[in-house]
Design a protein around this motif. Structure first.
Motif, short mmCIF file in Angstrom:
data_model
loop_
_atom_site.label_atom_id
_atom_site.label_comp_id
_atom_site.label_asym_id
_atom_site.label_seq_id
_atom_site.Cartn_x
_atom_site.Cartn_y
_atom_site.Cartn_z
N LEU A 235 35.31 16.16 -3.86
CA LEU A 235 34.32 16.01 -2.79
C LEU A 235 33.20 15.12 -3.27
CD1 LEU A 235 31.83 18.94 -2.69
CD2 LEU A 235 33.89 19.19 -4.07
N ALA A 236 32.47 14.57 -2.30
CA ALA A 236 31.36 13.68 -2.61
C ALA A 236 30.30 13.84 -1.52
CB ALA A 236 31.83 12.23 -2.67
N THR A 237 29.10 13.34 -1.79
CA THR A 237 28.05 13.35 -0.78
C THR A 237 27.66 11.93 -0.42
OG1 THR A 237 26.36 13.58 -2.51
CG2 THR A 237 27.11 15.60 -1.42
N ILE A 238 27.27 11.77 0.83
CA ILE A 238 26.76 10.51 1.35
C ILE A 238 25.26 10.69 1.55
CG2 ILE A 238 26.73 9.01 3.39
CD1 ILE A 238 29.74 9.48 3.62
N SER A 239 24.47 9.84 0.89
CA SER A 239 23.03 10.06 0.84
C SER A 239 22.25 8.80 1.16
CB SER A 239 22.61 10.53 -0.56
OG SER A 239 23.27 11.73 -0.92
N ASP A 240 21.07 9.00 1.74
CA ASP A 240 20.08 7.95 1.85
C ASP A 240 18.96 8.29 0.88
OD1 ASP A 240 18.63 5.68 3.00
OD2 ASP A 240 17.33 7.22 3.87
N ARG A 241 18.99 7.64 -0.26
CA ARG A 241 18.07 7.97 -1.35
C ARG A 241 18.17 9.46 -1.70
NH1 ARG A 241 13.52 4.93 1.95
NH2 ARG A 241 14.88 5.85 3.50
N ARG A 242 17.14 10.26 -1.49
CA ARG A 242 17.20 11.67 -1.88
C ARG A 242 17.58 12.60 -0.73
NH1 ARG A 242 15.28 13.47 -6.57
NH2 ARG A 242 14.60 15.43 -5.61
N THR A 243 17.98 12.03 0.40
CA THR A 243 18.39 12.83 1.55
C THR A 243 19.90 12.79 1.71
OG1 THR A 243 16.30 12.40 2.72
CG2 THR A 243 18.19 13.10 4.05
N VAL A 244 20.54 13.95 1.63
CA VAL A 244 21.98 14.04 1.82
C VAL A 244 22.27 14.16 3.31
CG1 VAL A 244 24.08 15.33 1.29
CG2 VAL A 244 22.27 15.15 -0.42
N LEU A 245 23.21 13.36 3.81
CA LEU A 245 23.62 13.41 5.21
C LEU A 245 24.95 14.14 5.38
CD1 LEU A 245 22.87 9.70 6.18
CD2 LEU A 245 21.44 11.68 6.67
N PHE A 246 25.95 13.71 4.61
CA PHE A 246 27.30 14.22 4.77
C PHE A 246 27.86 14.69 3.45
CE2 PHE A 246 27.89 10.48 7.97
CZ PHE A 246 27.16 11.16 8.94
N GLU A 247 28.76 15.65 3.54
CA GLU A 247 29.67 15.98 2.45
C GLU A 247 31.06 15.53 2.88
OE1 GLU A 247 31.92 19.89 0.88
OE2 GLU A 247 29.74 20.09 0.91
N VAL A 248 31.75 14.85 1.99
CA VAL A 248 33.06 14.27 2.28
C VAL A 248 34.08 14.94 1.37
CG1 VAL A 248 34.37 12.12 2.36
CG2 VAL A 248 31.93 12.08 2.88
N GLY B 299 14.74 25.54 -3.56
CA GLY B 299 14.04 24.40 -4.15
C GLY B 299 14.90 23.16 -4.10
N ASP B 300 14.33 22.05 -4.52
CA ASP B 300 15.06 20.78 -4.52
C ASP B 300 15.98 20.69 -5.74
OD1 ASP B 300 13.83 19.89 -2.18
OD2 ASP B 300 12.11 19.07 -3.30
N LEU B 301 16.95 19.80 -5.63
CA LEU B 301 17.84 19.49 -6.75
C LEU B 301 17.33 18.25 -7.47
CD1 LEU B 301 21.32 20.10 -5.08
CD2 LEU B 301 19.96 21.69 -6.46
N SER C 242 18.26 15.34 -5.15
CA SER C 242 18.09 15.37 -3.71
C SER C 242 17.02 16.37 -3.29
CB SER C 242 19.41 15.72 -3.02
OG SER C 242 19.90 16.96 -3.48
N ASP C 243 16.38 16.07 -2.15
CA ASP C 243 15.41 16.95 -1.54
C ASP C 243 16.11 17.76 -0.45
OD1 ASP C 243 13.39 15.81 -3.10
OD2 ASP C 243 13.04 14.24 -1.62
#
Length: 293
Positions: free
Chosen positions: A211-224, A144-146, A149-150
């Protein structure tokens, strides 16, 4: 499309046929292109020695337009998977993490961590393995979604790449760079024990990492991920790419003005671009990212 989205993860492996046993056969990915690296591609990556190298592009059977590309190149001297800066892991959505674990064990695939429920949510049930190029592969059963984030629930045995993971010399510097490049924001920041990093560096299992996440609104692209101070630059043979996860491709609405391109962007006809214009940039730790418009 509106906003950046992952397009591909490219992995360099020492033996393409062996890598296909994992990605094509065990992960059941569909081969959409078999060929060799072109001269223009290799030059755009500052990897002229790879022109003519064998390459395969694959897509999940769900039809999701997010691709995995394998390129054959020999392991460089001094390569110790999981201990170098740059792209480190691919996170894929899977139907059944327990069944995946059993299948990988039977095949003799190196396991980093067995499936385990996360402490902060019951929506994710991940495991981790190491691929033939030394790449870490996070296989995540999404339920499911968080709240923030979706996430893409798998529609087939192994579905799409949905997060790319990088190890950084300085996490904050990498966040600033990618936010400026892609117009993204930080989805969240955490500090916690991280088994993949601790095992790679021989650290106590309780050692915490940022660690952190790079997101476009509710879409996560990268984990840093903030890597330990004893991390090193990934070794590369002359004119080649980094071994393991060599680069990540991101689909964008427009190419960013003022980006420091490795070479001027150009159109590419082959998979996974299919006629799109592609520009290549280097991140703060030398990692390659393709922007595809």
């Amino acid at each position: 499309m509106s906003g950046p989205r992952l397009l591909h993860g490219t992995v360099c492996v020492p033996a393409l046929d062996q890598a296909l046993l994992l990605y094509r056969d065990l992960f059941e990915q569909t081969v959409v292109h078999t060929g060799t690296v072109g001269k223009a591609e290799a030059e755009a990556w500052e990897a002229p020695a790879l022109a003519g190298a064998k390459s395969v592009v694959m897509q999940p059977p769900s039809g999701s337009p997010v691709y995995l590309r394998l390129i054959e190149q020999a392991d460089p001297a001094g390569y110790h998977p999981g201990t170098h800066y740059g792209w480190a892991a691919l996170e894929l959505s899977v139907k059944d993490a327990d069944a995946m674990y059993a299948r990988l064990l039977a095949a003799g695939t190196p396991i980093i961590a067995a499936p385990k429920a996360l402490s902060f949510t019951d929506m994710l049930y991940p495991m981790q393995a190491r691929g033939p190029g030394g790449e870490a592969i996070y296989l995540n059963e999404i339920r499911g979604d968080l709240p923030s984030s979706d996430l893409p629930m798998a529609k087939c045995w192994v579905d799409r790449l949905f997060i790319a993971v990088m190890g950084c010399r300085d996490m904050k510097t990498s966040l600033v760079f990618y936010h400026a490049l892609l117009g993204t924001t930080t989805g969240g920041e955490w500090e916690m024990p991280y088994s993949v990093i601790n095992l790679a560096f021989g650290l106590d299992a309780s050692t915490a990492h940022k660690l952190a996440t790079i997101s476009d609104r509710r879409t996560v692209l990268f984990e840093v991920d903030q890597y330990p101070v004893k991390s090193t630059q990934r070794p590369q043979s002359n004119g080649s790419l980094p071994q393991g996860v060599a680069m990540i491709g991101v689909k964008v609405d427009v190419l960013p003005v003022g980006a420091s391109w490795v070479v001027p962007p150009s159109a590419r006809t082959q998979a996974p671009y299919f006629g799109a214009t592609v520009g290549v940039v280097r991140g703060p730790d030398g990692e390659l990212t393709e922007l595809v418009c």
